[in-house]
Scaffold this motif. Structure first.
Motif, PDB file in Angstrom:
ATOM      1  N   GLN A   1       0.828  -1.199   0.000  1.00 61.47           N
ATOM      2  CA  GLN A   1       0.000   0.000   0.000  1.00 61.47           C
ATOM      3  C   GLN A   1       0.870   1.259   0.000  1.00 61.47           C
ATOM      4  OE1 GLN A   1      -2.788   0.125   3.222  1.00 61.47           O
ATOM      5  NE2 GLN A   1      -3.797   1.991   2.516  1.00 61.47           N
ATOM      6  N   VAL A   2       1.961   1.226   0.742  1.00 61.26           N
ATOM      7  CA  VAL A   2       2.896   2.355   0.744  1.00 61.26           C
ATOM      8  C   VAL A   2       3.505   2.534  -0.645  1.00 61.26           C
ATOM      9  CG1 VAL A   2       5.094   3.185   1.674  1.00 61.26           C
ATOM     10  CG2 VAL A   2       3.391   2.171   3.196  1.00 61.26           C
ATOM     11  N   ASP A   3       3.901   1.409  -1.269  1.00 65.75           N
ATOM     12  CA  ASP A   3       4.479   1.481  -2.617  1.00 65.75           C
ATOM     13  C   ASP A   3       3.491   2.066  -3.620  1.00 65.75           C
ATOM     14  OD1 ASP A   3       6.778   0.383  -1.644  1.00 65.75           O
ATOM     15  OD2 ASP A   3       6.313  -1.663  -2.263  1.00 65.75           O
ATOM     16  N   ALA A   4       2.223   1.654  -3.531  1.00 67.95           N
ATOM     17  CA  ALA A   4       1.216   2.147  -4.458  1.00 67.95           C
ATOM     18  C   ALA A   4       1.011   3.656  -4.306  1.00 67.95           C
ATOM     19  CB  ALA A   4      -0.105   1.407  -4.247  1.00 67.95           C
ATOM     20  N   GLN A   5       0.984   4.136  -3.074  1.00 65.09           N
ATOM     21  CA  GLN A   5       0.799   5.562  -2.834  1.00 65.09           C
ATOM     22  C   GLN A   5       1.991   6.359  -3.358  1.00 65.09           C
ATOM     23  OE1 GLN A   5      -1.895   7.170  -1.646  1.00 65.09           O
ATOM     24  NE2 GLN A   5      -0.794   9.072  -2.108  1.00 65.09           N
ATOM     25  N   GLN A   6       3.182   5.851  -3.122  1.00 62.63           N
ATOM     26  CA  GLN A   6       4.373   6.546  -3.610  1.00 62.63           C
ATOM     27  C   GLN A   6       4.425   6.537  -5.136  1.00 62.63           C
ATOM     28  OE1 GLN A   6       7.346   4.321  -1.521  1.00 62.63           O
ATOM     29  NE2 GLN A   6       7.363   5.686   0.238  1.00 62.63           N
ATOM     30  N   SER A   7       4.010   5.428  -5.754  1.00 63.75           N
ATOM     31  CA  SER A   7       3.984   5.365  -7.213  1.00 63.75           C
ATOM     32  C   SER A   7       3.009   6.384  -7.786  1.00 63.75           C
ATOM     33  CB  SER A   7       3.613   3.953  -7.662  1.00 63.75           C
ATOM     34  OG  SER A   7       3.539   3.866  -9.055  1.00 63.75           O
ATOM     35  N   ARG A   8       1.855   6.543  -7.151  1.00 61.26           N
ATOM     36  CA  ARG A   8       0.887   7.555  -7.600  1.00 61.26           C
ATOM     37  C   ARG A   8       1.479   8.960  -7.487  1.00 61.26           C
ATOM     38  NH1 ARG A   8      -2.861   4.108  -4.945  1.00 61.26           N
ATOM     39  NH2 ARG A   8      -2.735   5.386  -3.061  1.00 61.26           N
ATOM     40  N   ASN A   9       2.181   9.219  -6.400  1.00 59.54           N
ATOM     41  CA  ASN A   9       2.790  10.544  -6.232  1.00 59.54           C
ATOM     42  C   ASN A   9       3.840  10.813  -7.322  1.00 59.54           C
ATOM     43  OD1 ASN A   9       1.233  10.928  -3.941  1.00 59.54           O
ATOM     44  ND2 ASN A   9       2.836  10.220  -2.540  1.00 59.54           N
ATOM     45  N   ILE A  10       4.639   9.801  -7.629  1.00 57.16           N
ATOM     46  CA  ILE A  10       5.657   9.960  -8.672  1.00 57.16           C
ATOM     47  C   ILE A  10       5.001  10.214 -10.027  1.00 57.16           C
ATOM     48  CG2 ILE A  10       7.484   8.760  -9.935  1.00 57.16           C
ATOM     49  CD1 ILE A  10       8.193   7.344  -7.311  1.00 57.16           C
ATOM     50  N   ASP A  11       3.947   9.445 -10.334  1.00 56.49           N
ATOM     51  CA  ASP A  11       3.258   9.625 -11.617  1.00 56.49           C
ATOM     52  C   ASP A  11       2.649  11.016 -11.736  1.00 56.49           C
ATOM     53  OD1 ASP A  11       3.943   7.062 -12.298  1.00 56.49           O
ATOM     54  OD2 ASP A  11       2.019   6.180 -11.706  1.00 56.49           O
ATOM     55  N   GLU A  12       2.062  11.520 -10.654  1.00 58.11           N
ATOM     56  CA  GLU A  12       1.490  12.866 -10.689  1.00 58.11           C
ATOM     57  C   GLU A  12       2.574  13.923 -10.927  1.00 58.11           C
ATOM     58  OE1 GLU A  12      -0.624  13.391  -7.085  1.00 58.11           O
ATOM     59  OE2 GLU A  12      -2.245  11.989  -7.588  1.00 58.11           O
ATOM     60  N   THR A  13       3.727  13.745 -10.289  1.00 66.25           N
ATOM     61  CA  THR A  13       4.829  14.692 -10.492  1.00 66.25           C
ATOM     62  C   THR A  13       5.297  14.687 -11.944  1.00 66.25           C
ATOM     63  OG1 THR A  13       5.547  14.365  -8.203  1.00 66.25           O
ATOM     64  CG2 THR A  13       7.146  15.333  -9.739  1.00 66.25           C
ATOM     65  N   LEU A  14       5.441  13.484 -12.533  1.00 68.79           N
ATOM     66  CA  LEU A  14       5.873  13.392 -13.930  1.00 68.79           C
ATOM     67  C   LEU A  14       4.832  13.985 -14.878  1.00 68.79           C
ATOM     68  CD1 LEU A  14       7.470   9.817 -13.993  1.00 68.79           C
ATOM     69  CD2 LEU A  14       8.612  12.028 -13.866  1.00 68.79           C
ATOM     70  N   LEU A  15       3.547  13.842 -14.544  1.00 70.97           N
ATOM     71  CA  LEU A  15       2.509  14.453 -15.375  1.00 70.97           C
ATOM     72  C   LEU A  15       2.602  15.976 -15.345  1.00 70.97           C
ATOM     73  CD1 LEU A  15      -0.585  12.174 -14.629  1.00 70.97           C
ATOM     74  CD2 LEU A  15       0.703  12.353 -16.759  1.00 70.97           C
ATOM     75  N   TRP A  16       2.883  16.527 -14.176  1.00 72.65           N
ATOM     76  CA  TRP A  16       3.048  17.981 -14.080  1.00 72.65           C
ATOM     77  C   TRP A  16       4.241  18.442 -14.928  1.00 72.65           C
ATOM     78  CZ3 TRP A  16       0.092  21.817 -12.600  1.00 72.65           C
ATOM     79  CH2 TRP A  16      -0.973  21.575 -11.741  1.00 72.65           C
ATOM     80  N   ILE A  17       5.338  17.697 -14.847  1.00 79.64           N
ATOM     81  CA  ILE A  17       6.513  18.062 -15.647  1.00 79.64           C
ATOM     82  C   ILE A  17       6.200  17.954 -17.131  1.00 79.64           C
ATOM     83  CG2 ILE A  17       8.883  17.394 -16.209  1.00 79.64           C
ATOM     84  CD1 ILE A  17       9.228  16.552 -13.309  1.00 79.64           C
ATOM     85  N   ALA A  18       5.478  16.892 -17.530  1.00 81.75           N
ATOM     86  CA  ALA A  18       5.118  16.730 -18.940  1.00 81.75           C
ATOM     87  C   ALA A  18       4.227  17.875 -19.408  1.00 81.75           C
ATOM     88  CB  ALA A  18       4.421  15.389 -19.146  1.00 81.75           C
TER      89      ALA A  18
END
Length: 454
Positions: free
Chosen positions: A189-206
């Motif tokens: 569950q911790v990994d899933a939450q961190q993965s979502r945070n990383i994906d959101e950050t990359l979307l902002w950069i994109a």
């Protein structure tokens, strides 16, 4: 390179590369931080579980301590100890087990079918001899061991952390364990939450990259529209220069054919006709006809030489048959004979098997440079070097003539046509032309990247 390509290469491409590098760096740091956070949580969770297991085993040891201290090892005493340990539990999946040091199960409250069985050679799903490892820990004075065991509530194999201690007086191994599937679920569950945070950050950069690229592209479009008229004017001037060059070449060929070959052929024709007439006369006239015909043969040879010269100027056969180096060597020798200016030709590296387009362009540049050296510079000596270093092919022509102002000629609309032609030929195949001229002489260097010229 077109203006649109320049905008992409000089503006959009570095911007995208920089943003991609930032995104990769941010992602790498986020993944590393998530890994460290996961490891910290896992260590803290396992440390609490280990402390809990130690407490449970200490409690179990105290519950049968009076029986162990009694020194008795009769069946009744042993059965009483097993009963006490079997009654102890913590939760639905928390229980104690007992084995002898030979791997035989003596007490197992959740799996009574194992009691009495020899479990020494039993292995888990990963092929690890579980009971042997637990007994090794017990013989070493007690310790932890991770293994796979069936969870009573789910009847599925799950990871388990066991802690065992020896009971030396009875030759037992006593221990308990905690299943770790809930730990894995929490970490997932911790990994899933961190993965979502990383994906959101990359979307902002994109998104920022897209907006920045659109802004740069819009600016490039405005610049392109402003420069379109200048580009059209340059294109028209280039087309005009191409037409003028073609007309000049046609005029030169026309002069060569009319003033040289045509007149020589007329003379040959007249001499042949006169010779034919004399052949019908007396012996003296026949002898004169023979001499005239011999002179006609020599004149025909001269005409053939002129034809070969014109053909060589258009495109030398050596360039197609033997390659660039022999064609340049022949050009240097022929130029030295006609102009009286010696030309020294050298090669460095593997200059054979070159692309046809590269060979043609460099040969034309050599022709133009030699013509300029003889016609304008008044050179007394010319050196020509064809060199290949890796995939870079270069042709350098240096003379000791009077030199000229390259920048002034480049700006003059009626001068420097030959230089502009050389530059345009090099630009057409992605090459580079460098001209260095001074009162001590002129040096022209044409460089081509063979990978781009193929």
């Amino acid at each position: 390179m077109q203006l649109r390509q320049k905008v992409i290469v000089l503006a959009i491409a570095p911007l995208i590369v920089a943003l991609c590098a930032i995104a990769l760096f941010v992602r790498q740091q986020a993944v590393e931080l998530a890994r460290q956070q996961r490891a910290t949580i896992q260590r803290a969770y396992l440390a609490s579980k280990e402390a809990e297991l130690r407490h449970y085993v200490a409690m179990a040891s105290q519950s049968i301590g009076h029986l162990v201290r009694s020194g008795r090892s009769d069946p009744a005493t042993l059965d009483e100890a097993k009963r006490i340990l079997g009654s102890l539990s913590f939760g639905d999946d928390g229980y104690f087990f007992v084995y002898d040091m030979q791997g035989r199960s003596l007490m197992h409250p959740r799996q009574p079918e194992l009691v009495g069985k020899d479990m020494w050679n039993w292995v888990d799903a990963k092929g690890v001899p579980t009971i042997q490892r637990l007994i090794e820990r017990a013989r070493a004075g007690g310790g932890f061991h991770r293994y796979i065991w069936v969870k009573p509530t789910s009847h599925q194999a799950a990871p388990k952390l066991g802690f065992v201690v020896p009971v030396p007086h009875w030759g037992w191994m006593m221990g308990t364990g905690i299943y770790l599937d809930d730990v894995e679920a929490a970490l997932a569950q911790v990994d899933a939450q961190q993965s979502r945070n990383i994906d959101e950050t990359l979307l902002w950069i994109a998104g920022l990259a897209i907006l920045a690229s659109v802004a740069v592209a819009s600016g490039g479009l405005v610049l392109n529209l402003r420069e379109l008229r200048v580009a059209d004017a340059k294109l028209k001037a280039l087309a005009q220069r191409v037409v003028e060059s073609q007309e000049e070449e046609r005029a030169r060929l026309s002069r060569d054919l009319h003033d040289g070959i045509s007149q020589a052929l007329v003379s040959v024709k007249l001499q042949l006709e006169a010779g034919i007439i004399r052949l019908d006369g007396d012996a003296g006239q026949q002898q004169a006809a023979r001499g005239a015909l011999e002179r006609t043969v020599e004149q025909v040879k001269s005409v053939l030489g002129e034809v070969r010269r014109i053909s060589h100027d258009l495109r030398p056969a050596l360039l197609d048959d033997l390659g660039l180096a022999p064609a340049l060597e022949h050009l240097a020798g022929e130029f030295g004979q006609h102009s009286g200016t010696p030309v020294r030709f050298r090669t460095e590296g593997a200059v054979d098997a070159l692309p046809e387009m590269a060979g043609t362009v460099l040969f034309r540049i050599a022709q133009e440079a030699l013509t300029n050296a003889a016609r304008h510079a008044g050179a007394g000596r010319v050196e020509m070097l064809l060199a290949r270093r890796g995939r870079c092919l270069s042709l350098a022509i240096a003379d000791d003539g009077g030199g000229f102002d390259a920048h002034d000629i480049a700006r003059h609309p009626q001068r420097g046509i030959g230089l502009r032609n050389m530059m345009e030929r090099m630009e057409a195949i992605g090459g580079r032309l460098e001209i260095d001229s001074s009162p001590l002489g002129t040096r022209v260097v044409a460089s081509i990247d063979l990978k781009e010229a193929i």
